[in-house]
Design a protein around this motif. Structure first.
Motif, PDB file in Angstrom:
ATOM      1  N   ALA A  65      -4.082   8.695  -5.629  1.00 34.41           N
ATOM      2  CA  ALA A  65      -4.862   7.513  -5.218  1.00 34.41           C
ATOM      3  C   ALA A  65      -5.198   6.661  -6.435  1.00 34.41           C
ATOM      4  CB  ALA A  65      -6.128   7.942  -4.491  1.00 34.41           C
ATOM      5  N   ARG A  66      -5.488   7.325  -7.563  1.00 33.48           N
ATOM      6  CA  ARG A  66      -5.804   6.560  -8.780  1.00 33.48           C
ATOM      7  C   ARG A  66      -4.586   5.790  -9.289  1.00 33.48           C
ATOM      8  NH1 ARG A  66      -9.498  10.734  -9.896  1.00 33.48           N
ATOM      9  NH2 ARG A  66      -7.965  12.026 -10.956  1.00 33.48           N
ATOM     10  N   ILE A  67      -3.426   6.451  -9.266  1.00 35.79           N
ATOM     11  CA  ILE A  67      -2.200   5.764  -9.721  1.00 35.79           C
ATOM     12  C   ILE A  67      -1.884   4.599  -8.773  1.00 35.79           C
ATOM     13  CG2 ILE A  67       0.304   6.001 -10.070  1.00 35.79           C
ATOM     14  CD1 ILE A  67      -1.128   7.501 -12.192  1.00 35.79           C
ATOM     15  N   ALA A  68      -1.996   4.862  -7.468  1.00 39.40           N
ATOM     16  CA  ALA A  68      -1.691   3.818  -6.480  1.00 39.40           C
ATOM     17  C   ALA A  68      -2.620   2.616  -6.671  1.00 39.40           C
ATOM     18  CB  ALA A  68      -1.806   4.384  -5.069  1.00 39.40           C
ATOM     19  N   ASP A  69      -3.901   2.883  -6.918  1.00 38.72           N
ATOM     20  CA  ASP A  69      -4.863   1.798  -7.186  1.00 38.72           C
ATOM     21  C   ASP A  69      -4.452   1.015  -8.423  1.00 38.72           C
ATOM     22  OD1 ASP A  69      -6.593   2.029  -5.124  1.00 38.72           O
ATOM     23  OD2 ASP A  69      -8.008   3.348  -6.167  1.00 38.72           O
ATOM     24  N   ALA A  70      -4.140   1.770  -9.488  1.00 43.92           N
ATOM     25  CA  ALA A  70      -3.807   1.124 -10.766  1.00 43.92           C
ATOM     26  C   ALA A  70      -2.561   0.261 -10.636  1.00 43.92           C
ATOM     27  CB  ALA A  70      -3.614   2.184 -11.862  1.00 43.92           C
ATOM     28  N   GLY A 106       7.011   2.401  -7.877  1.00 52.57           N
ATOM     29  CA  GLY A 106       7.009   1.433  -6.778  1.00 52.57           C
ATOM     30  C   GLY A 106       7.419   1.971  -5.422  1.00 52.57           C
ATOM     31  N   ALA A 107       7.437   3.290  -5.244  1.00 48.30           N
ATOM     32  CA  ALA A 107       7.783   3.843  -3.927  1.00 48.30           C
ATOM     33  C   ALA A 107       6.787   3.339  -2.875  1.00 48.30           C
ATOM     34  CB  ALA A 107       7.763   5.367  -3.978  1.00 48.30           C
ATOM     35  N   ASP A 108       7.298   3.029  -1.694  1.00 51.70           N
ATOM     36  CA  ASP A 108       6.416   2.611  -0.605  1.00 51.70           C
ATOM     37  C   ASP A 108       5.723   3.802   0.039  1.00 51.70           C
ATOM     38  OD1 ASP A 108       7.013  -0.304  -0.441  1.00 51.70           O
ATOM     39  OD2 ASP A 108       9.046   0.455  -0.148  1.00 51.70           O
ATOM     40  N   ALA A 109       6.371   4.971  -0.052  1.00 53.15           N
ATOM     41  CA  ALA A 109       5.800   6.182   0.560  1.00 53.15           C
ATOM     42  C   ALA A 109       6.278   7.395  -0.230  1.00 53.15           C
ATOM     43  CB  ALA A 109       6.251   6.298   2.017  1.00 53.15           C
ATOM     44  N   VAL A 110       5.514   8.452  -0.161  1.00 56.77           N
ATOM     45  CA  VAL A 110       5.954   9.740  -0.707  1.00 56.77           C
ATOM     46  C   VAL A 110       5.839  10.773   0.402  1.00 56.77           C
ATOM     47  CG1 VAL A 110       5.447   9.330  -3.155  1.00 56.77           C
ATOM     48  CG2 VAL A 110       3.623  10.165  -1.653  1.00 56.77           C
ATOM     49  N   MET A 111       6.764  11.719   0.417  1.00 59.31           N
ATOM     50  CA  MET A 111       6.742  12.769   1.437  1.00 59.31           C
ATOM     51  C   MET A 111       6.658  14.120   0.741  1.00 59.31           C
ATOM     52  SD  MET A 111       8.910  13.352   4.833  1.00 59.31           S
ATOM     53  CE  MET A 111      10.455  13.959   4.297  1.00 59.31           C
ATOM     54  N   ILE A 112       5.623  14.893   1.070  1.00 60.63           N
ATOM     55  CA  ILE A 112       5.317  16.102   0.312  1.00 60.63           C
ATOM     56  C   ILE A 112       5.195  17.305   1.244  1.00 60.63           C
ATOM     57  CG2 ILE A 112       3.586  17.138  -1.241  1.00 60.63           C
ATOM     58  CD1 ILE A 112       2.861  14.182  -1.988  1.00 60.63           C
ATOM     59  N   GLU A 113       5.887  18.395   0.888  1.00 59.00           N
ATOM     60  CA  GLU A 113       5.775  19.613   1.696  1.00 59.00           C
ATOM     61  C   GLU A 113       4.524  20.396   1.303  1.00 59.00           C
ATOM     62  OE1 GLU A 113      10.315  20.416   3.196  1.00 59.00           O
ATOM     63  OE2 GLU A 113       9.652  21.548   1.450  1.00 59.00           O
ATOM     64  N   VAL A 114       3.743  20.738   2.327  1.00 57.11           N
ATOM     65  CA  VAL A 114       2.466  21.417   2.132  1.00 57.11           C
ATOM     66  C   VAL A 114       2.398  22.589   3.110  1.00 57.11           C
ATOM     67  CG1 VAL A 114      -0.051  21.142   2.183  1.00 57.11           C
ATOM     68  CG2 VAL A 114       1.386  19.180   1.571  1.00 57.11           C
ATOM     69  N   HIS A 115       1.895  23.721   2.636  1.00 59.30           N
ATOM     70  CA  HIS A 115       1.816  24.915   3.487  1.00 59.30           C
ATOM     71  C   HIS A 115       0.497  25.634   3.211  1.00 59.30           C
ATOM     72  CE1 HIS A 115       2.992  28.713   5.393  1.00 59.30           C
ATOM     73  NE2 HIS A 115       4.011  28.040   5.942  1.00 59.30           N
ATOM     74  N   ASP A 116      -0.061  26.259   4.252  1.00 58.45           N
ATOM     75  CA  ASP A 116      -1.342  26.957   4.040  1.00 58.45           C
ATOM     76  C   ASP A 116      -1.139  28.295   3.338  1.00 58.45           C
ATOM     77  OD1 ASP A 116      -0.064  27.763   6.414  1.00 58.45           O
ATOM     78  OD2 ASP A 116      -1.937  28.582   7.213  1.00 58.45           O
ATOM     79  N   GLY A 118      -1.767  -1.383  -7.999  1.00 54.33           N
ATOM     80  CA  GLY A 118      -1.976  -2.462  -7.034  1.00 54.33           C
ATOM     81  C   GLY A 118      -1.396  -2.167  -5.665  1.00 54.33           C
ATOM     82  N   ARG A 119      -1.170  -0.874  -5.373  1.00 56.22           N
ATOM     83  CA  ARG A 119      -0.649  -0.489  -4.054  1.00 56.22           C
ATOM     84  C   ARG A 119      -1.514   0.653  -3.510  1.00 56.22           C
ATOM     85  NH1 ARG A 119       4.564  -1.862  -3.383  1.00 56.22           N
ATOM     86  NH2 ARG A 119       4.874  -0.055  -2.084  1.00 56.22           N
ATOM     87  N   GLN A 132       0.857  -1.186   0.000  1.00 56.57           N
ATOM     88  CA  GLN A 132       0.000   0.000   0.000  1.00 56.57           C
ATOM     89  C   GLN A 132       0.901   1.246   0.000  1.00 56.57           C
ATOM     90  OE1 GLN A 132      -0.914  -0.098   4.788  1.00 56.57           O
ATOM     91  NE2 GLN A 132      -2.388  -0.947   3.401  1.00 56.57           N
ATOM     92  N   THR A 133       0.376   2.317  -0.507  1.00 58.91           N
ATOM     93  CA  THR A 133       1.177   3.535  -0.636  1.00 58.91           C
ATOM     94  C   THR A 133       0.867   4.458   0.545  1.00 58.91           C
ATOM     95  OG1 THR A 133       1.022   3.308  -3.024  1.00 58.91           O
ATOM     96  CG2 THR A 133       1.709   5.459  -2.188  1.00 58.91           C
ATOM     97  N   VAL A 134       1.918   4.955   1.164  1.00 62.33           N
ATOM     98  CA  VAL A 134       1.755   5.826   2.338  1.00 62.33           C
ATOM     99  C   VAL A 134       2.133   7.254   1.944  1.00 62.33           C
ATOM    100  CG1 VAL A 134       2.733   6.335   4.629  1.00 62.33           C
ATOM    101  CG2 VAL A 134       2.147   3.978   4.008  1.00 62.33           C
ATOM    102  N   VAL A 135       1.326   8.217   2.372  1.00 62.78           N
ATOM    103  CA  VAL A 135       1.604   9.622   2.074  1.00 62.78           C
ATOM    104  C   VAL A 135       1.926  10.373   3.368  1.00 62.78           C
ATOM    105  CG1 VAL A 135       0.725  11.761   1.075  1.00 62.78           C
ATOM    106  CG2 VAL A 135       0.082   9.562   0.059  1.00 62.78           C
ATOM    107  N   ILE A 136       3.089  11.006   3.359  1.00 59.51           N
ATOM    108  CA  ILE A 136       3.547  11.824   4.489  1.00 59.51           C
ATOM    109  C   ILE A 136       3.452  13.277   4.010  1.00 59.51           C
ATOM    110  CG2 ILE A 136       5.472  12.277   6.075  1.00 59.51           C
ATOM    111  CD1 ILE A 136       6.709   9.566   5.016  1.00 59.51           C
ATOM    112  N   ALA A 137       2.772  14.133   4.746  1.00 62.65           N
ATOM    113  CA  ALA A 137       2.609  15.512   4.272  1.00 62.65           C
ATOM    114  C   ALA A 137       2.667  16.483   5.440  1.00 62.65           C
ATOM    115  CB  ALA A 137       1.276  15.655   3.529  1.00 62.65           C
ATOM    116  N   GLY A 138       3.076  17.706   5.124  1.00 60.50           N
ATOM    117  CA  GLY A 138       3.127  18.747   6.152  1.00 60.50           C
ATOM    118  C   GLY A 138       4.141  19.797   5.762  1.00 60.50           C
ATOM    119  N   PRO A 139       4.292  20.787   6.623  1.00 55.55           N
ATOM    120  CA  PRO A 139       5.193  21.889   6.279  1.00 55.55           C
ATOM    121  C   PRO A 139       6.660  21.483   6.355  1.00 55.55           C
ATOM    122  CG  PRO A 139       4.439  22.112   8.541  1.00 55.55           C
ATOM    123  CD  PRO A 139       3.699  20.936   7.972  1.00 55.55           C
ATOM    124  N   CYS A 140       7.500  22.228   5.657  1.00 52.36           N
ATOM    125  CA  CYS A 140       8.937  22.032   5.798  1.00 52.36           C
ATOM    126  C   CYS A 140       9.292  22.241   7.263  1.00 52.36           C
ATOM    127  CB  CYS A 140       9.685  23.033   4.906  1.00 52.36           C
ATOM    128  SG  CYS A 140      11.464  22.926   5.108  1.00 52.36           S
TER     129      CYS A 140
END
Ligand code: PEP
Ligand code: MN
Length: 285
Positions: free
Chosen positions: A258-263, A222-232, A265-266, A25-33
Protein backbone atom coordinates in the motif's frame (compact mmCIF):
# COMPACT_ATOMS: atom_id res chain seq x y z
CA UNK A 1 -5.15 -4.99 -34.17
CA UNK A 2 -7.76 -4.49 -31.46
CA UNK A 3 -5.18 -4.90 -28.68
CA UNK A 4 -2.95 -2.18 -30.10
CA UNK A 5 -2.50 1.26 -28.64
CA UNK A 6 -2.68 2.62 -32.18
CA UNK A 7 -6.28 1.40 -32.42
CA UNK A 8 -7.22 2.73 -29.00
CA UNK A 9 -4.86 5.22 -27.32
CA UNK A 10 -6.69 5.42 -23.98
CA UNK A 11 -6.18 2.63 -21.40
CA UNK A 12 -8.83 -0.07 -21.18
CA UNK A 13 -10.47 -0.39 -17.79
CA UNK A 14 -11.78 -3.82 -16.89
CA UNK A 15 -14.45 -3.85 -14.18
CA UNK A 16 -14.89 -6.91 -12.00
CA UNK A 17 -17.89 -5.86 -9.91
CA UNK A 18 -16.87 -2.50 -8.47
CA UNK A 19 -13.15 -3.31 -8.71
CA UNK A 20 -11.64 -1.68 -11.77
CA UNK A 21 -8.37 -2.98 -13.20
CA UNK A 22 -6.54 -0.47 -15.38
CA UNK A 23 -7.50 2.74 -13.62
CA UNK A 24 -4.99 4.76 -11.59
CA UNK A 25 -5.18 2.36 -8.65
CA UNK A 26 -3.52 -0.91 -7.75
CA UNK A 27 -5.68 -4.02 -7.44
CA UNK A 28 -4.67 -7.02 -5.32
CA UNK A 29 -5.95 -10.51 -6.14
CA UNK A 30 -5.22 -13.07 -3.42
CA UNK A 31 -6.17 -16.59 -2.43
CA UNK A 32 -5.07 -20.19 -2.58
CA UNK A 33 -3.58 -21.87 -5.62
CA UNK A 34 -6.32 -24.49 -5.42
CA UNK A 35 -9.62 -24.41 -3.55
CA UNK A 36 -8.98 -27.29 -1.16
CA UNK A 37 -11.94 -27.29 1.21
CA UNK A 38 -15.03 -25.29 2.08
CA UNK A 39 -13.77 -24.19 5.50
CA UNK A 40 -10.20 -23.59 4.36
CA UNK A 41 -11.35 -21.37 1.52
CA UNK A 42 -13.57 -19.32 3.82
CA UNK A 43 -10.73 -18.90 6.32
CA UNK A 44 -8.39 -17.66 3.62
CA UNK A 45 -11.03 -15.48 1.95
CA UNK A 46 -12.01 -13.75 5.21
CA UNK A 47 -8.39 -13.16 6.12
CA UNK A 48 -7.23 -11.73 2.76
CA UNK A 49 -10.31 -9.53 2.71
CA UNK A 50 -9.48 -8.18 6.18
CA UNK A 51 -5.91 -7.55 4.99
CA UNK A 52 -7.25 -5.47 2.10
CA UNK A 53 -7.32 -7.79 -0.95
CA UNK A 54 -9.77 -6.66 -3.64
CA UNK A 55 -10.47 -9.97 -5.39
CA UNK A 56 -10.35 -13.63 -4.37
CA UNK A 57 -8.51 -16.21 -6.48
CA UNK A 58 -8.74 -19.99 -6.22
CA UNK A 59 -8.46 -22.84 -8.68
CA UNK A 60 -11.34 -25.30 -8.99
CA UNK A 61 -9.83 -27.02 -12.04
CA UNK A 62 -6.05 -27.29 -11.78
CA UNK A 63 -3.69 -27.80 -14.70
CA UNK A 64 -1.09 -30.09 -13.13
CA UNK A 65 2.05 -31.36 -14.80
CA UNK A 66 1.34 -34.89 -13.55
CA UNK A 67 -2.06 -36.52 -14.04
CA UNK A 68 -1.61 -38.11 -10.61
CA UNK A 69 -1.36 -34.78 -8.76
CA UNK A 70 -4.43 -33.16 -7.16
CA UNK A 71 -6.60 -31.90 -10.01
CA UNK A 72 -8.92 -29.62 -8.03
CA UNK A 73 -12.40 -30.16 -6.58
CA UNK A 74 -14.14 -28.96 -9.76
CA UNK A 75 -17.80 -27.97 -9.55
CA UNK A 76 -17.91 -28.38 -5.78
CA UNK A 77 -15.08 -25.85 -5.47
CA UNK A 78 -17.02 -23.43 -7.66
CA UNK A 79 -19.88 -23.63 -5.17
CA UNK A 80 -17.49 -22.86 -2.31
CA UNK A 81 -16.12 -19.89 -4.26
CA UNK A 82 -19.66 -18.59 -4.76
CA UNK A 83 -20.30 -18.90 -1.04
CA UNK A 84 -17.04 -17.09 -0.26
CA UNK A 85 -18.11 -14.30 -2.59
CA UNK A 86 -21.42 -13.88 -0.80
CA UNK A 87 -19.80 -13.93 2.65
CA UNK A 88 -16.84 -11.64 1.93
CA UNK A 89 -18.15 -9.55 -0.95
CA UNK A 90 -14.98 -10.35 -2.91
CA UNK A 91 -15.50 -11.18 -6.58
CA UNK A 92 -13.71 -14.34 -7.68
CA UNK A 93 -11.07 -15.26 -10.25
CA UNK A 94 -10.78 -18.91 -11.27
CA UNK A 95 -9.16 -20.82 -14.12
CA UNK A 96 -11.15 -22.37 -16.96
CA UNK A 97 -9.25 -25.13 -18.76
CA UNK A 98 -11.92 -26.70 -20.93
CA UNK A 99 -13.73 -25.02 -23.79
CA UNK A 100 -16.83 -27.08 -22.91
CA UNK A 101 -17.01 -25.44 -19.47
CA UNK A 102 -16.74 -21.80 -20.48
CA UNK A 103 -20.46 -21.10 -20.59
CA UNK A 104 -21.24 -22.75 -17.26
CA UNK A 105 -18.26 -21.25 -15.49
CA UNK A 106 -19.12 -17.80 -16.82
CA UNK A 107 -22.31 -18.00 -14.72
CA UNK A 108 -20.50 -18.49 -11.42
CA UNK A 109 -16.99 -17.04 -11.82
CA UNK A 110 -16.57 -13.27 -12.11
CA UNK A 111 -13.22 -13.34 -13.91
CA UNK A 112 -12.08 -16.35 -15.93
CA UNK A 113 -8.38 -17.13 -15.85
CA UNK A 114 -6.51 -18.69 -18.77
CA UNK A 115 -3.43 -20.48 -17.46
CA UNK A 116 0.02 -20.30 -18.95
CA UNK A 117 -0.37 -23.78 -20.51
CA UNK A 118 -3.50 -22.69 -22.36
CA UNK A 119 -2.37 -19.31 -23.67
CA UNK A 120 -2.41 -20.68 -27.20
CA UNK A 121 -5.48 -22.87 -26.86
CA UNK A 122 -7.16 -20.94 -29.62
CA UNK A 123 -10.55 -22.65 -29.36
CA UNK A 124 -10.67 -21.79 -25.65
CA UNK A 125 -9.69 -18.18 -26.38
CA UNK A 126 -12.37 -17.86 -29.06
CA UNK A 127 -15.01 -19.22 -26.72
CA UNK A 128 -13.94 -16.71 -24.05
CA UNK A 129 -14.44 -14.01 -26.64
CA UNK A 130 -18.11 -14.95 -26.79
CA UNK A 131 -18.85 -14.33 -23.10
CA UNK A 132 -18.79 -10.97 -21.37
CA UNK A 133 -16.77 -11.94 -18.29
CA UNK A 134 -13.37 -10.37 -17.79
CA UNK A 135 -10.56 -12.75 -18.75
CA UNK A 136 -7.19 -12.86 -16.99
CA UNK A 137 -4.86 -14.10 -19.72
CA UNK A 138 -1.61 -15.47 -18.36
CA UNK A 139 1.50 -15.25 -20.49
CA UNK A 140 2.59 -18.59 -21.89
CA UNK A 141 5.75 -19.72 -20.13
CA UNK A 142 7.59 -19.75 -23.46
CA UNK A 143 5.63 -17.03 -25.22
CA UNK A 144 7.01 -13.81 -26.60
CA UNK A 145 5.11 -10.62 -25.81
CA UNK A 146 3.95 -10.55 -29.42
CA UNK A 147 2.50 -14.07 -29.16
CA UNK A 148 0.81 -13.12 -25.88
CA UNK A 149 -0.82 -10.04 -27.45
CA UNK A 150 -1.97 -12.15 -30.41
CA UNK A 151 -3.55 -14.59 -27.95
CA UNK A 152 -5.43 -11.65 -26.41
CA UNK A 153 -6.46 -10.69 -29.92
CA UNK A 154 -8.40 -13.97 -30.28
CA UNK A 155 -10.60 -12.96 -27.33
CA UNK A 156 -11.00 -9.35 -28.45
CA UNK A 157 -11.73 -10.32 -32.06
CA UNK A 158 -14.71 -12.42 -30.94
CA UNK A 159 -16.22 -9.43 -29.15
CA UNK A 160 -15.07 -9.57 -25.51
CA UNK A 161 -13.06 -6.40 -24.75
CA UNK A 162 -12.47 -7.30 -21.07
CA UNK A 163 -8.98 -8.78 -21.17
CA UNK A 164 -6.35 -8.38 -18.45
CA UNK A 165 -2.87 -9.60 -19.36
CA UNK A 166 -0.95 -11.37 -16.58
CA UNK A 167 2.82 -11.75 -16.55
CA UNK A 168 3.65 -14.90 -14.56
CA UNK A 169 7.27 -15.61 -15.43
CA UNK A 170 8.89 -17.31 -18.38
CA UNK A 171 11.21 -20.28 -18.70
CA UNK A 172 14.89 -19.44 -18.86
CA UNK A 173 18.13 -21.29 -18.06
CA UNK A 174 17.88 -20.11 -14.44
CA UNK A 175 16.84 -22.85 -12.03
CA UNK A 176 17.06 -21.03 -8.68
CA UNK A 177 13.61 -19.64 -9.38
CA UNK A 178 10.69 -21.61 -10.84
CA UNK A 179 10.37 -19.06 -13.64
CA UNK A 180 12.03 -15.76 -14.47
CA UNK A 181 9.57 -12.97 -13.75
CA UNK A 182 9.78 -10.61 -16.70
CA UNK A 183 8.90 -7.25 -15.20
CA UNK A 184 10.24 -5.55 -18.29
CA UNK A 185 7.10 -6.86 -19.99
CA UNK A 186 5.17 -4.12 -18.14
CA UNK A 187 6.63 -1.11 -19.98
CA UNK A 188 6.76 -3.07 -23.25
CA UNK A 189 3.08 -4.06 -23.06
CA UNK A 190 2.19 -0.55 -21.93
CA UNK A 191 3.79 0.87 -25.07
CA UNK A 192 2.17 -1.66 -27.42
CA UNK A 193 -1.27 -2.11 -25.91
CA UNK A 194 -4.09 -0.37 -24.06
CA UNK A 195 -4.93 -3.56 -22.10
CA UNK A 196 -4.31 -3.62 -18.34
CA UNK A 197 -1.48 -5.77 -17.06
CA UNK A 198 -1.28 -7.83 -13.88
CA UNK A 199 1.75 -9.56 -12.39
CA UNK A 200 1.83 -12.91 -10.58
CA UNK A 201 4.98 -12.96 -8.41
CA UNK A 202 4.01 -16.35 -6.91
CA UNK A 203 4.41 -18.40 -10.09
CA UNK A 204 6.94 -15.84 -11.27
CA UNK A 205 9.42 -16.85 -8.59
CA UNK A 206 8.10 -20.14 -7.18
CA UNK A 207 9.57 -19.29 -3.81
CA UNK A 208 7.95 -17.65 -0.82
CA UNK A 209 10.89 -15.34 -0.14
CA UNK A 210 10.64 -13.96 -3.66
CA UNK A 211 6.99 -13.00 -3.52
CA UNK A 212 7.06 -9.83 -1.40
CA UNK A 213 10.04 -8.17 -3.12
CA UNK A 214 8.67 -8.90 -6.59
CA UNK A 215 5.17 -7.71 -5.63
CA UNK A 216 6.62 -4.37 -4.58
CA UNK A 217 8.77 -4.21 -7.71
CA UNK A 218 5.77 -5.00 -9.93
CA UNK A 219 3.73 -2.21 -8.37
CA UNK A 220 6.65 0.21 -8.72
CA UNK A 221 7.01 -0.80 -12.38
CA UNK A 222 3.37 0.12 -13.00
CA UNK A 223 1.41 -3.14 -12.77
CA UNK A 224 -2.34 -2.55 -12.67
CA UNK A 225 -2.85 -5.60 -10.46
CA UNK A 226 -0.86 -8.23 -8.59
CA UNK A 227 -2.03 -11.78 -7.97
CA UNK A 228 -0.65 -13.54 -4.91
CA UNK A 229 -1.09 -17.11 -3.66
CA UNK A 230 -2.00 -17.23 0.02
CA UNK A 231 -2.72 -20.27 2.20
CA UNK A 232 -3.65 -20.70 5.86
CA UNK A 233 -1.18 -23.59 6.16
CA UNK A 234 1.30 -23.31 3.25
CA UNK A 235 3.35 -26.32 4.37
CA UNK A 236 0.31 -28.55 3.86
CA UNK A 237 -1.02 -26.95 0.70
CA UNK A 238 -2.06 -29.44 -2.00
CA UNK A 239 -0.44 -27.32 -4.68
CA UNK A 240 2.16 -24.55 -4.82
CA UNK A 241 2.76 -24.41 -1.05
CA UNK A 242 6.41 -23.42 -1.54
CA UNK A 243 5.36 -20.17 -3.17
CA UNK A 244 2.30 -19.47 -1.01
CA UNK A 245 2.35 -16.79 1.67
CA UNK A 246 0.88 -17.40 5.09
CA UNK A 247 -2.09 -15.25 6.11
CA UNK A 248 0.19 -13.18 8.36
CA UNK A 249 2.88 -12.72 5.70
CA UNK A 250 0.24 -11.56 3.23
CA UNK A 251 -1.09 -9.12 5.80
CA UNK A 252 2.38 -7.62 6.25
CA UNK A 253 2.98 -7.47 2.52
CA UNK A 254 -0.25 -5.53 2.05
CA UNK A 255 0.96 -2.79 4.38
CA UNK A 256 4.23 -2.43 2.43
CA UNK A 257 2.50 -2.72 -0.94
CA UNK A 258 0.00 0.00 0.00
CA UNK A 259 2.89 2.35 0.76
CA UNK A 260 4.58 1.66 -2.59
CA UNK A 261 1.26 2.02 -4.43
CA UNK A 262 0.64 5.37 -2.69
CA UNK A 263 4.15 6.59 -3.48
CA UNK A 264 3.66 5.67 -7.14
CA UNK A 265 0.38 7.54 -7.35
CA UNK A 266 -1.65 4.35 -7.84
CA UNK A 267 -3.18 3.81 -4.38
CA UNK A 268 -5.22 0.81 -3.31
CA UNK A 269 -8.95 1.26 -3.44
CA UNK A 270 -10.43 1.68 0.10
CA UNK A 271 -7.35 0.55 1.99
CA UNK A 272 -7.59 0.47 5.76
CA UNK A 273 -4.75 -0.86 7.85
CA UNK A 274 -6.10 -3.19 10.50
CA UNK A 275 -4.13 -5.26 13.00
CA UNK A 276 -3.64 -8.93 12.15
CA UNK A 277 -5.92 -10.90 14.52
CA UNK A 278 -4.10 -12.27 17.53
CA UNK A 279 -1.00 -10.22 16.99
CA UNK A 280 0.05 -7.74 19.65
CA UNK A 281 1.66 -4.49 18.54
CA UNK A 282 4.97 -5.32 16.84
CA UNK A 283 5.10 -9.09 17.33
CA UNK A 284 4.90 -11.29 14.27
CA UNK A 285 3.08 -14.57 13.92
C1 PEP B 1 -2.31 -20.71 -11.04
O1 PEP B 1 -2.61 -19.50 -11.10
O2 PEP B 1 -2.44 -21.40 -10.01
C2 PEP B 1 -1.67 -21.33 -12.22
C3 PEP B 1 -1.80 -22.63 -12.47
O3 PEP B 1 -0.97 -20.44 -12.95
P1 PEP B 1 -0.08 -20.63 -14.27
O4 PEP B 1 -1.02 -21.00 -15.34
O5 PEP B 1 0.53 -19.26 -14.44
O6 PEP B 1 0.97 -21.68 -13.97
MN1 MN C 1 -0.61 -22.09 -8.44
Amino acid sequence: MKSSRNTRPEPTEVAIGDVVVGRAQTVVIAGPCAVESHDGLLRIARSVKASGAHLLRGGAFKPRTSPYSFQGHGDEALQWLSEARVITGLKVVSEVMDVRRVEAMAQVVDCLQVGTRNMQNFDLLRELGRVKNPVLLKRGMSATIEEWLLAAEYILAEGNPNVILCERGIRTFESATRNTLDLSAIPVVRALSHLPIAVDPSHGTGRRDGVAPMTLAAIAAGADAVMIEVHDDPERALSDGAQSLSLAAFHDLMADAARIADACGRPFQDHRVVAFPGRHSSGSI
